[in-house]
Design a protein around this motif. Structure first.
Motif, PDB file in Angstrom:
ATOM      1  N   PRO A  34       0.798  -1.227   0.000  1.00 25.43           N
ATOM      2  CA  PRO A  34       0.000   0.000   0.000  1.00 25.43           C
ATOM      3  C   PRO A  34       0.833   1.281   0.000  1.00 25.43           C
ATOM      4  O   PRO A  34       0.526   2.210  -0.745  1.00 25.43           O
ATOM      5  CB  PRO A  34      -0.828  -0.112   1.288  1.00 25.43           C
ATOM      6  N   ALA A  35       1.887   1.342   0.803  1.00 22.09           N
ATOM      7  CA  ALA A  35       2.670   2.591   0.892  1.00 22.09           C
ATOM      8  C   ALA A  35       3.302   2.917  -0.457  1.00 22.09           C
ATOM      9  O   ALA A  35       3.377   4.077  -0.867  1.00 22.09           O
ATOM     10  CB  ALA A  35       3.748   2.458   1.966  1.00 22.09           C
ATOM     11  N   TYR A  38       0.655   3.940  -3.157  1.00 28.51           N
ATOM     12  CA  TYR A  38       0.262   5.330  -2.861  1.00 28.51           C
ATOM     13  C   TYR A  38       1.350   6.298  -3.320  1.00 28.51           C
ATOM     14  O   TYR A  38       1.072   7.358  -3.878  1.00 28.51           O
ATOM     15  CB  TYR A  38       0.022   5.428  -1.356  1.00 28.51           C
ATOM     16  N   ARG A  72      -3.722  14.074   0.705  1.00 24.77           N
ATOM     17  CA  ARG A  72      -2.579  14.794   1.305  1.00 24.77           C
ATOM     18  C   ARG A  72      -2.995  16.208   1.708  1.00 24.77           C
ATOM     19  O   ARG A  72      -2.614  16.699   2.772  1.00 24.77           O
ATOM     20  CB  ARG A  72      -1.405  14.904   0.321  1.00 24.77           C
ATOM     21  N   ASP A 121       4.570   3.334  11.105  1.00 25.36           N
ATOM     22  CA  ASP A 121       4.134   2.587   9.919  1.00 25.36           C
ATOM     23  C   ASP A 121       4.691   1.169  10.073  1.00 25.36           C
ATOM     24  O   ASP A 121       5.643   0.941  10.814  1.00 25.36           O
ATOM     25  CB  ASP A 121       4.652   3.240   8.625  1.00 25.36           C
ATOM     26  N   ASN A 122       4.081   0.221   9.349  1.00 26.10           N
ATOM     27  CA  ASN A 122       4.583  -1.155   9.442  1.00 26.10           C
ATOM     28  C   ASN A 122       5.301  -1.595   8.174  1.00 26.10           C
ATOM     29  O   ASN A 122       5.739  -2.731   8.084  1.00 26.10           O
ATOM     30  CB  ASN A 122       3.438  -2.134   9.756  1.00 26.10           C
ATOM     31  N   VAL A 126       8.886   2.331   4.310  1.00 30.85           N
ATOM     32  CA  VAL A 126       8.748   3.598   5.036  1.00 30.85           C
ATOM     33  C   VAL A 126       9.931   3.750   5.983  1.00 30.85           C
ATOM     34  O   VAL A 126      10.544   4.819   6.081  1.00 30.85           O
ATOM     35  CB  VAL A 126       7.401   3.669   5.781  1.00 30.85           C
ATOM     36  N   ASP A 148       2.904  -2.115  13.992  1.00 31.53           N
ATOM     37  CA  ASP A 148       1.643  -2.399  13.315  1.00 31.53           C
ATOM     38  C   ASP A 148       0.486  -1.739  14.059  1.00 31.53           C
ATOM     39  O   ASP A 148       0.393  -1.847  15.282  1.00 31.53           O
ATOM     40  CB  ASP A 148       1.424  -3.916  13.241  1.00 31.53           C
ATOM     41  N   ARG A 150      -2.370  -2.599  14.334  1.00 27.44           N
ATOM     42  CA  ARG A 150      -3.246  -3.549  15.019  1.00 27.44           C
ATOM     43  C   ARG A 150      -2.727  -3.917  16.406  1.00 27.44           C
ATOM     44  O   ARG A 150      -3.312  -4.761  17.081  1.00 27.44           O
ATOM     45  CB  ARG A 150      -3.437  -4.799  14.146  1.00 27.44           C
ATOM     46  N   VAL A 174      -4.822   8.780   8.800  1.00 24.55           N
ATOM     47  CA  VAL A 174      -5.184   9.337   7.496  1.00 24.55           C
ATOM     48  C   VAL A 174      -4.887   8.291   6.412  1.00 24.55           C
ATOM     49  O   VAL A 174      -3.744   7.859   6.251  1.00 24.55           O
ATOM     50  CB  VAL A 174      -4.417  10.656   7.243  1.00 24.55           C
ATOM     51  N   ILE A 180      -7.435  -1.945   7.012  1.00 23.99           N
ATOM     52  CA  ILE A 180      -7.700  -2.774   8.194  1.00 23.99           C
ATOM     53  C   ILE A 180      -9.210  -3.003   8.276  1.00 23.99           C
ATOM     54  O   ILE A 180      -9.981  -2.047   8.440  1.00 23.99           O
ATOM     55  CB  ILE A 180      -7.162  -2.093   9.475  1.00 23.99           C
TER      56      ILE A 180
HETATM   57  C1  LIG Z   1      -2.296   5.272   1.710  1.00 21.50           C
HETATM   58  S1  LIG Z   1      -0.919   5.369   2.756  1.00 21.50           S
HETATM   59  C2  LIG Z   1      -1.297   6.849   3.671  1.00 21.50           C
HETATM   60  C3  LIG Z   1      -0.081   7.642   4.038  1.00 21.50           C
HETATM   61  C4  LIG Z   1      -0.386   8.960   4.760  1.00 21.50           C
HETATM   62  N1  LIG Z   1      -1.077   8.721   6.009  1.00 21.50           N
HETATM   63  C5  LIG Z   1      -1.203   9.870   3.909  1.00 21.50           C
HETATM   64  O1  LIG Z   1      -2.418   9.930   4.105  1.00 21.50           O
HETATM   65  O2  LIG Z   1      -0.672  10.518   3.016  1.00 21.50           O
HETATM   66  C6  LIG Z   1      -1.296   4.126   3.976  1.00 21.50           C
HETATM   67  C7  LIG Z   1      -0.154   3.796   4.897  1.00 21.50           C
HETATM   68  O3  LIG Z   1      -0.641   2.936   5.940  1.00 21.50           O
HETATM   69  C8  LIG Z   1       0.336   1.955   6.193  1.00 21.50           C
HETATM   70  N2  LIG Z   1      -0.304   0.793   6.809  1.00 21.50           N
HETATM   71  C9  LIG Z   1      -1.200  -0.055   6.255  1.00 21.50           C
HETATM   72  N3  LIG Z   1      -1.550  -1.007   7.139  1.00 21.50           N
HETATM   73  C10 LIG Z   1      -0.870  -0.746   8.284  1.00 21.50           C
HETATM   74  C11 LIG Z   1      -0.812  -1.364   9.566  1.00 21.50           C
HETATM   75  N4  LIG Z   1      -1.525  -2.458   9.843  1.00 21.50           N
HETATM   76  N5  LIG Z   1       0.006  -0.826  10.501  1.00 21.50           N
HETATM   77  C12 LIG Z   1       0.751   0.287  10.235  1.00 21.50           C
HETATM   78  N6  LIG Z   1       0.724   0.920   9.036  1.00 21.50           N
HETATM   79  C13 LIG Z   1      -0.071   0.408   8.075  1.00 21.50           C
HETATM   80  C14 LIG Z   1       0.937   1.652   4.831  1.00 21.50           C
HETATM   81  O4  LIG Z   1       2.224   1.053   4.944  1.00 21.50           O
HETATM   82  C15 LIG Z   1       0.976   3.031   4.205  1.00 21.50           C
HETATM   83  O5  LIG Z   1       2.191   3.674   4.464  1.00 21.50           O
END
Ligand SMILES: C[S@@+](CC[C@H](N)C(=O)[O-])C[C@H]1O[C@@H](n2cnc3c(N)ncnc32)[C@H](O)[C@@H]1O
Length: 280
Positions: A34-35, A38, A72, A121-122, A126, A148, A150, A174, A180
């Motif tokens: 996902p990161a 994005y 953003r 972040d997980n 990142v 994580d 969670r 955000v 999740i």
């Molecule tokens: C779409 S990006 C959003 C980045 C930023 N918050 C923004 O809005 O510009 C989603 C982020 O959530 C992180 N992510 C997804 N599942 C996660 C989890 N279970 N724990 C921590 N981070 C998570 C992804 O790695 C990614 O960096």
């Protein structure tokens, strides 16, 4: 869960890139993350062919890059609002993503130089780029925690080394919670995190919805799911439940392109709800 400060970062980056740490820290370039998808939407360079492939498939269904840019900008506006209207000086940003300027700490610290920020972040990519998140003002603090979402108790415990949870904190989720599902504990993690915040704290949240453009959003979800990435859309009622017990600021829970928009937010509503709630 691992802490990274500017001093420890170089070693962490080496471990991550060379893949000599545990598998959980390796950057897996065989499947999209996902990161990184994005990052591709935002025109970044920190993504791989698998991420671009999924990004292109989703963009063919709708204008995902426009939605990512609007998300953003929502983060920027909401961060300024919680500083200005709620007097917040501390931020816990979970799902922070690959650094993209302006980052949250740059917005917060340009208004209040002593603002303290913990990014979480997980995704190992990142972590590999987290150094850019650690260059804040000398008066403030910026830290990165690899964890994580969670596991909210572990995040709270780690973040308490930097943030004073007796004082208000802006919890920023955000564009995180659509990765999740409810079965995976989305509501519980919000309840646990918000429950730990002092009165005067805020929840800044954006989350995917199919309420405005169901066909395209469901096609996008199918593309993510086929790539092995969980993606869930939430209705207005479902997002409202995430704000239970909080006073939601005007204009309420709306498409984030309608949330206190500036001149750039034109056109159809973006398929993410955005809102800010205050804990009284
Ligand atoms: C779409 S990006 C959003 C980045 C930023 N918050 C923004 O809005 O510009 C989603 C982020 O959530 C992180 N992510 C997804 N599942 C996660 C989890 N279970 N724990 C921590 N981070 C998570 C992804 O790695 C990614 O960096």
């Amino acid at each position: 869960m691992t802490w990274h400060t500017a001093r420890t970062f170089r070693r962490a980056e080496e471990l991550c890139v060379t893949g000599t740490e545990s598998a959980g820290r390796r950057i897996d370039t065989s499947r999209p993350h996902p990161a990184r998808v994005y990052d591709w939407f935002l025109g970044g360079k920190d993504n791989y062919p698998v991420d671009e492939e999924l990004g292109r498939a989703i963009t063919a269904q709708g204008d995902a890059p426009r939605q990512a840019r609007a998300n953003r900008r929502f983060m920027e506006r909401a961060t300024r609002v919680v500083v200005r209207e709620a007097g917040i000086r501390q931020f816990l940003d979970i799902g922070s993503g690959i650094p993209t300027e302006p980052n949250l700490h740059q917005i917060a610290q340009s208004a209040v130089p002593d603002a303290r920020i913990v990014y979480v972040d997980n995704d190992p990519i990142v972590l590999a780029h987290a150094a850019a998140l650690l260059h804040g003002t000398p008066e403030g603090a910026t830290h990165y925690l690899q964890a994580d979402a969670r596991e909210p108790q572990r995040i709270l415990q780690g973040a308490s080394a930097v943030l004073d949870f007796e004082q208000p904190v802006a919890l920023s989720l955000v564009a995180l919670l659509h990765f999740i599902s409810d079965e995976d504990g989305a509501q519980e993690l919000v309840d646990t995190l918000v429950g730990a915040l002092a009165p005067g704290s805020c929840l800044v949240l954006s989350a995917l919805t199919a309420d405005f453009d169901p066909e395209r959003v469901h096609a996008g979800i199918a593309a993510y799911t086929a790539s092995g990435v969980t993606l869930v859309a939430r209705s207005h009622d479902e997002v409202s439940r995430l704000f239970k017990g909080l006073e939601v600021l005007e204009p309420g829970i709306v498409s984030l392109s309608r949330w206190r928009p500036d001149a750039r937010e034109e056109g159809d509503p973006v398929s993410l709800y955005g809102a800010v709630g205050i804990k009284r």
